[in-house]
Design a protein around this motif. Structure first.
Motif, PDB file in Angstrom:
ATOM      1  N   ASP A 120       0.997  -1.175   0.101  1.00  0.00           N
ATOM      2  CA  ASP A 120       0.122  -0.055  -0.070  1.00  0.00           C
ATOM      3  C   ASP A 120       0.880   1.145   0.229  1.00  0.00           C
ATOM      4  N   GLU A 168      -6.851 -10.732  -1.409  1.00  0.00           N
ATOM      5  CA  GLU A 168      -7.028  -9.316  -1.013  1.00  0.00           C
ATOM      6  C   GLU A 168      -7.383  -9.503   0.537  1.00  0.00           C
ATOM      7  N   ARG A 169      -8.030 -10.478   1.032  1.00  0.00           N
ATOM      8  CA  ARG A 169      -8.437 -10.291   2.257  1.00  0.00           C
ATOM      9  C   ARG A 169      -7.007 -10.513   3.299  1.00  0.00           C
ATOM     10  N   ASP A 172      -5.293  -7.033   3.127  1.00  0.00           N
ATOM     11  CA  ASP A 172      -6.297  -6.031   4.146  1.00  0.00           C
ATOM     12  C   ASP A 172      -6.170  -6.268   5.510  1.00  0.00           C
ATOM     13  N   HIS A 199       2.643 -11.918  -1.100  1.00  0.00           N
ATOM     14  CA  HIS A 199       2.162 -10.888  -1.595  1.00  0.00           C
ATOM     15  C   HIS A 199       2.971  -9.696  -1.816  1.00  0.00           C
ATOM     16  N   GLY A 255      -5.484 -17.124  -0.276  1.00  0.00           N
ATOM     17  CA  GLY A 255      -4.563 -16.188  -0.422  1.00  0.00           C
ATOM     18  C   GLY A 255      -3.298 -16.632   0.141  1.00  0.00           C
TER      19      GLY A 255
END
Length: 369
Positions: A120, A168-169, A172, A199, A255
């Motif tokens: 991010d 994505e979870r 996040d 990731h 993930g």
């Protein structure tokens, strides 16, 4: 593996800082078997017999000479057991650790990079950020799994809970998590952390995880029998629940690719381990040497030693490196001892209970040889 928390003392990061016998013999093909060969086969057969699982494989390499023994409580499958791929579970982390070591040794990135900044770039920065090194050494201050993992996975807890937690979870949950301890000060085994690392590496290199690991590790080492997703009954072993009879579906990791996605056949696993035994002249040689160096000591008297990919225990003849793994229906044990030129890949298609004869048998065998 245990998830208890212990004080950790990081060491310097190394970036700078019954049915089958198959022997690959470098000697002439007509060389007769020796008494030592027969004794080794008997020891491997005893190890296979000690594991109460539908399918069992013990694959051993000693100075480049391979011996594989297979068996199990189930009838032999249509495809021989030694030709099937097995789910490695957490032993997949040895591939992830080697990848990180390779990327750092080649200068593609630094292990000191903050993971959140990679995932991010526009987000806020912490005073004590979680780095890639923290994630691979389980010192990031993350729990074993995200806080909401159990709620999301409960409806399919006995089939495929990870499948309900996509990439994505994972990202996040990491960005929202606030560690209770300063990164680098506590050790806590974390599938969550290594999943985040995967990731972060994909983001840093601009390459999807599957392509990154395949291009940087699997293909250079010649691991054509290794995959990062399920195949089918002609390629993959079928796992079973704790009763040893009820089959379970193939693992879907969601993930958590970097923490547990690897599937491999016994021959590829020996190739992987043999590269660690003697990196000289091999692809990834610098990284293979790097993952043998201790980077963290923990526990009472700092007796527990870790590298970026392996647990390390002392033996009378030098250190032993190993890592275990389990999925809902399979278990794996990988290990090697450079001083004795010995590597072991042990695999079975059953998830054991707390008293784990499989790991105990594999560990003892490697420690003795």
């Amino acid at each position: 593996m245990t998830t208890r928390t212990h004080p950790a003392r990081p060491a310097p990061w190394p970036e700078e800082p019954d049915e089958l016998l198959d022997v690959t013999d470098p000697l002439p093909s007509d060389s007769p078997a020796t008494p030592d060969d027969e004794a080794l086969r008997r020891r491997l057969d005893a190890a296979v017999d000690a594991v109460d699982a539908p399918d069992v494989v013990f694959a051993l390499s000693r100075h480049g000479r391979r011996t594989l023994r297979t068996g199990g409580t189930a009838p032999p499958p249509p495809v021989p057991r030694h030709q099937l791929r097995y789910e490695l579970g957490s032993a997949s982390k040895t591939f992830t650790g080697l990848l990180l070591a390779h990327l750092t040794r080649t200068g593609a990135l630094s292990a000191g990079l903050p993971a959140a900044a990679l995932l991010d770039p526009a987000g806020r920065s912490d005073g004590d950020p979680v780095t890639l090194a923290h994630l691979i050494t389980h010192t990031a201050g993350l729990p074993a799994l995200p806080a909401d993992f159990f709620v999301r996975g409960l409806p399919v807890w006995h089939t495929n809970p990870y499948a309900r937690y996509p990439a994505e979870r994972v990202v996040d949950a990491f960005l929202r998590h606030r560690p209770r301890h300063r990164p680098g000060t506590r050790w806590h085994y974390s599938n969550f952390g290594v999943a985040v690392l995967g990731h972060a590496l994909a983001a840093a290199t601009g390459t999807p995880w599957d392509a990154l690991l395949t291009g940087q590790v699997l293909r250079p080492l010649g691991l054509g029998g290794t995959a990062l997703g399920p195949g089918g009954p002609d390629t993959d072993a079928t796992g079973h629940r704790k009763d040893g009879t009820t089959p379970v579906p193939p693992l879907a990791v969601g993930g958590f690719q970097a923490a547990g996605a690897v599937r491999a056949d016994p021959h590829d696993l020996l190739t992987f381990l043999e590269a660690h035994l003697d990196p000289s002249g091999r692809p990834l040689a610098d990284a293979l040497r790097a993952v043998r160096r201790p980077v963290l000591r923990r526990g009472i008297g700092h007796r527990h030693v870790h590298t970026v990919a392996w647990f390390q225990h002392p033996t009378e003849h030098g250190p032993m490196y190993f890592h275990g793994g389990a999925t809902l229906g399979q278990q794996a044990f990988l290990g090697f001892r450079p001083a004795t030129g010995t590597a072991l890949a042990a695999l079975c298609t059953r998830r054991f209970r707390a008293r784990d004869t499989f790991v105990a048998t594999a560990y003892a065998l490697l420690a003795e040889l």
